[in-house]
Scaffold this active site. Structure first.
Site, PDB file in Angstrom:
ATOM      1  N   ARG A  48       0.601  -1.617   0.317  1.00 38.04           N
ATOM      2  CA  ARG A  48      -0.038  -0.044   0.127  1.00 38.04           C
ATOM      3  C   ARG A  48       1.325   1.219   0.210  1.00 38.04           C
ATOM      4  NH1 ARG A  48       1.868   2.115   4.032  1.00 38.04           N
ATOM      5  NH2 ARG A  48       0.775   3.822   3.766  1.00 38.04           N
ATOM      6  N   GLY A  49       0.494   2.044  -0.447  1.00 39.96           N
ATOM      7  CA  GLY A  49       0.623   3.913  -0.219  1.00 39.96           C
ATOM      8  C   GLY A  49       0.873   3.755  -1.588  1.00 39.96           C
ATOM      9  N   ALA A  50       0.941   5.035  -1.963  1.00 39.41           N
ATOM     10  CA  ALA A  50       0.862   5.703  -3.485  1.00 39.41           C
ATOM     11  C   ALA A  50       1.996   4.833  -4.550  1.00 39.41           C
ATOM     12  CB  ALA A  50       0.450   6.659  -3.957  1.00 39.41           C
ATOM     13  N   ARG A  91      -6.580  -0.361  -7.359  1.00 38.92           N
ATOM     14  CA  ARG A  91      -6.977   0.707  -6.341  1.00 38.92           C
ATOM     15  C   ARG A  91      -7.596   1.867  -7.435  1.00 38.92           C
ATOM     16  NH1 ARG A  91      -4.457   1.319  -0.897  1.00 38.92           N
ATOM     17  NH2 ARG A  91      -6.442   1.951  -0.337  1.00 38.92           N
ATOM     18  N   GLN A 198      -3.721   2.784   9.650  1.00 34.50           N
ATOM     19  CA  GLN A 198      -2.266   3.092   9.345  1.00 34.50           C
ATOM     20  C   GLN A 198      -0.994   4.000  10.207  1.00 34.50           C
ATOM     21  OE1 GLN A 198      -4.775   3.501   7.252  1.00 34.50           O
ATOM     22  NE2 GLN A 198      -4.348   2.123   4.849  1.00 34.50           N
ATOM     23  N   ASP A 239      -2.037  10.285  -2.646  1.00 30.25           N
ATOM     24  CA  ASP A 239      -1.778   9.498  -3.448  1.00 30.25           C
ATOM     25  C   ASP A 239      -2.651  10.165  -5.724  1.00 30.25           C
ATOM     26  OD1 ASP A 239      -3.337   8.337  -1.472  1.00 30.25           O
ATOM     27  OD2 ASP A 239      -2.422   6.937  -2.310  1.00 30.25           O
ATOM     28  N   ASN A 249      -6.041  12.130  -0.561  1.00 31.22           N
ATOM     29  CA  ASN A 249      -4.700  11.179   0.415  1.00 31.22           C
ATOM     30  C   ASN A 249      -5.541  10.772   1.157  1.00 31.22           C
ATOM     31  OD1 ASN A 249      -2.314  10.343   1.047  1.00 31.22           O
ATOM     32  ND2 ASN A 249      -2.813  11.921   2.906  1.00 31.22           N
ATOM     33  N   LYS A 250      -5.254   9.816   2.003  1.00 30.02           N
ATOM     34  CA  LYS A 250      -5.700   8.990   2.626  1.00 30.02           C
ATOM     35  C   LYS A 250      -7.141   9.986   3.852  1.00 30.02           C
ATOM     36  CE  LYS A 250      -5.506   5.726   4.050  1.00 30.02           C
ATOM     37  NZ  LYS A 250      -6.253   4.721   2.629  1.00 30.02           N
TER      38      LYS A 250
HETATM   39  O1  MRU Z   1      -4.714   3.207   1.730  1.00 32.04           O
HETATM   40  P1  MRU Z   1      -3.340   3.493   1.470  1.00 32.04           P
HETATM   41  O2  MRU Z   1      -2.710   2.606   2.366  1.00 32.04           O
HETATM   42  O3  MRU Z   1      -2.660   2.829   0.909  1.00 32.04           O
HETATM   43  O4  MRU Z   1      -3.412   5.335   1.592  1.00 32.04           O
HETATM   44  C1  MRU Z   1      -2.048   6.135   1.841  1.00 32.04           C
HETATM   45  C2  MRU Z   1      -2.247   7.265   1.588  1.00 32.04           C
HETATM   46  O5  MRU Z   1      -3.225   7.701   1.848  1.00 32.04           O
HETATM   47  C3  MRU Z   1      -0.572   8.015   1.830  1.00 32.04           C
HETATM   48  O6  MRU Z   1      -0.344   8.715   2.123  1.00 32.04           O
HETATM   49  C4  MRU Z   1      -0.253   7.250   0.430  1.00 32.04           C
HETATM   50  O7  MRU Z   1      -0.464   6.947  -0.758  1.00 32.04           O
HETATM   51  C5  MRU Z   1       1.062   8.998  -0.153  1.00 32.04           C
HETATM   52  S1  MRU Z   1       2.120   6.977   0.474  1.00 32.04           S
HETATM   53  C6  MRU Z   1       3.983   8.064   0.339  1.00 32.04           C
END
Ligand code: MRU
Length: 353
Positions: A48-50, A91, A198, A239, A249-250
């Protein structure tokens, strides 16, 4: 010296990744040469994480055609497109995924005059390039962003944006790591980040390993902390950033930006330019992923809400550009007016193409 563990890496002829759903209790590594395992890992947030999702798609697409035998390029093309579309469906919000798929497609079609083995080799090289460029971008983000961090800083962050979420180092956490390595006294308040925690599970784990003072809070505490004067700045990841600077973002990031604005506290977004979607103008056009209600009615597998309750679970929200102080990228810090300054970044990127 043993190489540093990365959240996703290429080892031998397989991809190896940390199952992030098991952290912090178990550090569980999965090695696979089956692209379907990578597809599922992205869907289930094991990866996970963009930026990490983009890297996973690069390696995964290569794995999807690695065992193709024969020299029928039409058949290969069919398989390649099928694998790409499976990744595209994992996703919807993080644009790094689509950016990585486009890079793999560009290489595939530009190399279509080559033999099958050579073409496969080029695809692996591209996947490795996506990974190594992300690592370099994170280093640069850290250097640019650390200039914005005062010597004694109390920082609030949301979700996880560290080495787990990227090729290495991280984006928002990369800024914090760099400032800390420069000798600045840093205290980090970490939002737990419901529903999937997270912040509580991953960001605290990363920060504490580095010896950075870490204070876990629940998502509803930020306004009160700001009122108490405990927060000097907020740094989050992204994201998807649009041409006008609106940032997905999240879920919960938007709340944080509003309370930061109310208290006159700088609100920074840190992301590589691979998180900027130069094809859309505003955040209204960003597809927002909705996840299953089970992630809300349960906390770590334990039910906390009555059977039959209705739920709504958007995984991301969009922070409007007016609430963002600056966007920290590998190419430098972007300030308002974002419409103009993101165009400038676009020109720089396309000039290098
Ligand atoms: O659902 P996730 O855990 O993939 O969401 C992640 C985020 O929102 C992060 O802030 C974003 O991807 C940046 S990661 C460097």
């Amino acid at each position: 010296m043993t190489p540093r563990l990365r959240s996703i890496d290429w080892v031998g002829d397989k991809v190896r990744f940390i199952d992030q759903t098991k952290l912090p209790n178990d550090l569980s590594l999965i090695e696979t040469d089956d692209y379907k395992v990578v597809v599922e890992a992205i869907k289930k947030l094991k990866i996970r994480g963009a930026p990490a999702i983009g890297i996973a798609a690069g390696f995964g697409i290569y794995l999807g055609i690695k065992n193709f035998s024969g020299d029928d390029k039409e058949l290969l093309k069919g398989k390649f497109e099928e694998v790409c579309s499976e990744f595209a469906k994992t996703r919807p919000t993080a644009v790094n995924l689509f950016w990585a798929i486009e890079r793999m497609k560009k290489v595939f079609y530009e190399s279509s005059h080559l033999g099958v083995d050579e073409l496969k080799k080029r695809l692996l090289e591209e996947a490795l390039a996506i990974q190594s460029e992300d690592i370099q971008m994170c280093k640069q983000i850290g250097l640019h962003g650390s200039k914005l961090i005062p010597d004694k800083a109390n920082i609030l962050t949301h979700c996880n944006t560290g080495w787990l979420a990227t090729g290495d180092y991280g984006t928002a956490l990369g800024v914090i790591y760099t400032a800390f390595e420069q000798g600045k006294k840093i205290k980090v308040y970490v939002d737990e980040t419901r529903p999937l925690l997270q912040g509580a599970r991953l960001t605290t784990w990363e920060l504490m390993q580095r010896g950075i003072e870490t204070i876990l809070i629940t998502d509803n505490m930020s306004a009160y902390l700001m009122k108490l004067g405990k927060i000097d700045c907020v740094i989050v990841g992204a994201d998807r950033v649009t041409l006008n600077g609106d940032t997905a973002n999240k879920i919960g990031t938007y709340n944080l930006a509003i309370v930061a604005k109310y208290h006159n506290i700088p609100f920074y977004v840190a992301c590589p330019t691979s998180s900027i979607d130069f094809s859309i103008k505003t955040g209204d056009e960003i597809p927002i992923e909705e996840r299953g209600g089970e992630e809300i009615v349960e906390i770590m597998g334990r039910r906390v809400a009555p059977e039959g309750v209705k739920t709504f679970s958007p995984a991301f929200d969009v922070t409007p550009n007016s609430l963002i102080t600056a966007i920290i990228t590998e190419l430098g810090v972007i300030y308002p007016p974002f419409e103009e300054n993101i165009q400038e970044i676009k020109r720089k990127i396309y000039a290098n193409d």
